[in-house]
Design a protein around this motif. Structure first.
Motif, short mmCIF file in Angstrom:
data_model
loop_
_atom_site.label_atom_id
_atom_site.label_comp_id
_atom_site.label_asym_id
_atom_site.label_seq_id
_atom_site.Cartn_x
_atom_site.Cartn_y
_atom_site.Cartn_z
N PRO A 1 31.83 46.40 47.37
CA PRO A 1 32.53 46.05 48.62
C PRO A 1 32.22 44.62 49.06
O PRO A 1 31.09 44.13 48.94
CB PRO A 1 31.98 47.06 49.62
N PHE A 2 33.24 43.93 49.53
CA PHE A 2 33.16 42.58 50.10
C PHE A 2 32.86 41.50 49.07
O PHE A 2 32.57 40.36 49.43
CB PHE A 2 32.10 42.50 51.23
N PHE A 3 32.90 41.88 47.77
CA PHE A 3 32.71 40.84 46.76
C PHE A 3 34.06 40.22 46.40
O PHE A 3 35.01 40.93 46.05
CB PHE A 3 32.07 41.41 45.48
N ARG B 1 43.43 46.41 58.28
CA ARG B 1 43.79 47.69 57.67
C ARG B 1 42.85 48.04 56.51
O ARG B 1 42.46 49.19 56.33
CB ARG B 1 45.24 47.65 57.17
N ASN B 2 42.50 47.02 55.71
CA ASN B 2 41.56 47.25 54.60
C ASN B 2 40.20 47.70 55.12
O ASN B 2 39.55 48.58 54.55
CB ASN B 2 41.42 46.00 53.75
N ILE C 1 37.77 54.59 36.34
CA ILE C 1 38.38 53.27 36.20
C ILE C 1 37.40 52.36 35.48
O ILE C 1 36.19 52.41 35.74
CB ILE C 1 38.79 52.67 37.57
N SER C 2 37.90 51.57 34.55
CA SER C 2 37.06 50.63 33.80
C SER C 2 37.82 49.33 33.64
O SER C 2 39.04 49.27 33.84
CB SER C 2 36.68 51.20 32.43
N SER D 1 37.32 47.83 45.44
CA SER D 1 36.40 48.89 45.89
C SER D 1 37.19 50.08 46.41
O SER D 1 36.85 51.24 46.11
CB SER D 1 35.49 48.33 46.98
N ILE D 2 38.28 49.81 47.19
CA ILE D 2 39.12 50.89 47.68
C ILE D 2 39.83 51.59 46.52
O ILE D 2 39.93 52.82 46.48
CB ILE D 2 40.13 50.33 48.71
N THR D 3 40.30 50.82 45.54
CA THR D 3 40.96 51.41 44.37
C THR D 3 40.02 52.34 43.62
O THR D 3 40.41 53.44 43.20
CB THR D 3 41.45 50.30 43.43
#
Length: 490
Positions: free
Chosen positions: A441-443, A323-324, A468-469, A455-457
């Protein structure tokens, strides 16, 4: 206007004004001093002339030649700087004069006043008339008694008027000369200063400005340093700055190139992952259904049920990862509606309360009242907030404290203001080398997980025009701040 606004013009005008004031003041003082000296010399000359005339008249009168007194006054009155000679009685009647037409008349009121005040043998300046005057008393001595009797103290008063015209003319010529010299000196100094500034200040500054303009088009430009003064050091500093900027530009270009290659790879991986995830999703659902059926057929206490439970757990984990991947590769379009942020966060905390209790985490909410409603996609935003909260739970395996705070942020400039959502935990924190990569992404630093949650957030927050910080101290905890802008009134 450009000439007046230039640095050289300002310096020249300022220095010229200062020089003009200083030299002008000195010239004015010097002219006053020279005038005073000339007038002092004229005063001495007036006294000498008056004293000489007084003695000549005294001798003539003692010799019984009173008629020669008039001739002496007329003769001396022809001197070029003597304006008028006269002898008048104590009652103010002119007895003898260098101008015979004055005989028998009254002296002027000023002369009579000086006589009454006893201003004898003191030169008196009559500037408005351009005259120096001096009064000499002709006293009735023992030698004069046989002619004038002994009843009077003064036989008369000698008045000598000497013209100041020649002195004033010399002072005027001196003033003109000194003013011309002052102007010439000021102009020469201003011209010299202008040449100096042009050679050593403005030309180097213009060269520096030209290099700066060239540097805007390309950082290869360099200043030719020709001196070791402040401007030379400025040129060296600017060259050093350009060199550092050039190195930084090359590093940025390399980083950008690497990021572009990485983005291309991520796009390809995303497309491939989306395809694979789509192909895996349906079989996973089928596998989960079969396992649940098999599980129902086994009696309670059967060891195989534990195995099937573990398999179901892994299938759910795989389904979440799929799903992610789908969410990252093919993000859904936000469905905006008015949302109460505090209510959304309250629902999230209620949903996660079992997880907090399971891991011994004390959850605290500090929600400001009266927050304006925002236009958001509640499902997407809740997903983004959930990812942060789950990361916080994983960062505190031995328990800790988790706090969500909301507050308003005052507008800056023309901005509309915003609502800030702050997540704070007392977990293990993030190391400085990983802090700048957590939204990539993917980290991930964990053995399990796709590294797509944050990354999605971040993308969800950006879809809502927010920011965002993150701040973190290893071993002390992490704080995420989401800023969502107020609606703009149109």
């Amino acid at each position: 206007m450009r000439l007046v606004s230039s640095l050289k013009s300002k310096i020249i005008l300022a220095v010229s004004a200062i020089l003009a004031v200083i030299i002008g003041t000195g010239t004015w003082i010097n002219i006053g001093y020279q005038r005073s000296q000339m007038e002092s010399a004229l005063e001495d000359n007036v006294l000498i002339i008056a004293n000489t005339i007084e003695k000549s008249l005294d001798n003539a009168m003692l010799d019984g030649k009173s008629k020669e007194v008039q001739h002496i006054l007329e003769a001396v009155g022809t001197y070029h700087n003597i304006q008028e000679l006269k002898i008048f009685s104590p009652n103010g009647v002119i007895l003898k004069a260098s101008k015979p037409g004055l005989i028998g008349r009254k002296v002027d009121a000023t002369t009579q006043k000086w006589y009454l005040e006893g201003k004898f043998k003191r030169p008196i300046k009559r500037r408005d008339e351009g005259v120096f005057s001096v009064l000499f008393p002709i006293e009735n001595t023992e030698r004069c008694i046989h002619c004038h009797g002994s009843k009077v103290k003064l036989n008369g008063i000698l008045s000598v008027d000497v013209s100041m015209a020649l002195t004033q003319e010399k002072v005027g010529e001196l003033s003109k000369t000194m003013v011309l010299w002052a102007f010439g000196i000021t102009a020469t100094l201003a011209l010299s200063l202008g040449l100096f500034l042009t050679r050593f200040v403005t030309n180097p500054i213009q060269d520096l400005i030209s290099i700066m303009e060239r540097a805007e088009r390309g950082l290869e430009a360099r200043v030719q340093v020709k001196s070791s003064d402040d401007i030379g050091r400025l040129g060296e500093a600017f060259n050093s700055l350009l060199s550092k900027l050039e190195r930084a530009r090359r590093r940025v270009e390399r980083y950008h190139y690497e990021q572009m290659k990485r983005a291309d790879r991520l796009a390809s991986i995303g497309e491939m992952a989306a395809g694979i995830a789509h192909e895996i999703k349906n079989p996973l659902a089928g596998i989960a259904g079969v396992i649940q059926v098999l599980k129902k057929d086994l009696p309670v206490g059967e060891p195989k049920r534990a195995v099937l439970d573990e398999v179901l757990s892994q299938v759910e984990r795989m389904d979440k990862a799929v799903r992610n991947l789908l969410s990252f590769a093919r993000p859904p379009e936000p469905k905006m509606t008015l949302v109460d942020v505090n209510e959304l966060i309250a629902k999230l905390l209620d949903f996660l309360s079992p997880q907090f209790a399971k891991h011994g985490i004390a959850a605290d909410r500090k929600l400001s009242t009266g927050l304006p409603w925002l236009v958001l996609d509640p499902d997407l935003l809740q997903q983004g907030l959930l990812n942060i909260a789950l990361n916080a739970i994983k960062a505190m395996p031995g328990g800790g404290s988790f706090t969500i705070e909301t507050r308003t942020e005052k507008p800056e400039g023309e901005g509309p203001g915003a609502i800030k959502i702050i997540f704070s935990d007392t977990g293990e924190g993030i190391s400085p080398e990983n802090l700048g990569r957590i939204f990539s992404p993917f980290f991930t630093t964990r053995q399990q997980g796709t590294g797509l949650g944050l990354s999605i957030t971040q993308r969800i927050v950006e879809q809502h025009n927010g920011e965002i910080s993150v701040m973190s101290t290893p071993g002390r905890g992490t704080s995420f701040t989401i800023s969502l802008p107020f609606p703009v009134n149109e």
